[in-house]
Design an enzyme around this catalytic site. Sequence first.
Site: not given
Length: 179
Positions: A79, A81, A113, A116
């Site tokens: 992801h 992040e 999410c 993260c």
Amino acid sequence: MGPPPSRMMDHAPTTQPQFHPPMPAATTPRFMDQALAEAAAAAQAGEVPVGAVIVDGTSGRVLARAHNRVETDRDPTAHAELLAIRAAAAALGENARGKALTGCDLYVTLEPCPMCAQAIAFARLRRVYWGADDPKGGGVEHGPRIFEQPSCHHAPELYPGIGERQAATLLKDFFKARR
């Protein structure tokens, strides 16, 4: 009966999440513009368009930029992040305060999410600015609300809705094109 005493948490998070009013669209920070550019690059690569930028909150220096690479890397944890956190920690090298990114700010185009959000807490980021909310998969204002949990050791200042319209448009256009 409960967990054994050695496993019980006897402390609350060091700080509770602090939500701040969103900044007017006309003053969207240049750092969110960079995160939006990363998100657009993700879409071009066939990735869900999420972009992230980590900035040293004192100097304003960009430490890392990233976008989702889940499909490209065949890695469900790739992801934006997490990739930005890893790159920022590497950029700081020996100047990092331990493994923490204390004093750094994250600009991300979508509400983080749960995975993260927990990484943000462990990295001890100072502030998180995000664009679009994620009612289905978010972990900050939606879902498990990671920063409100007693097991969360650090909660950053939170600034939702920065660049929200642009971020939401990127996501809607991406998924519309795939239907």
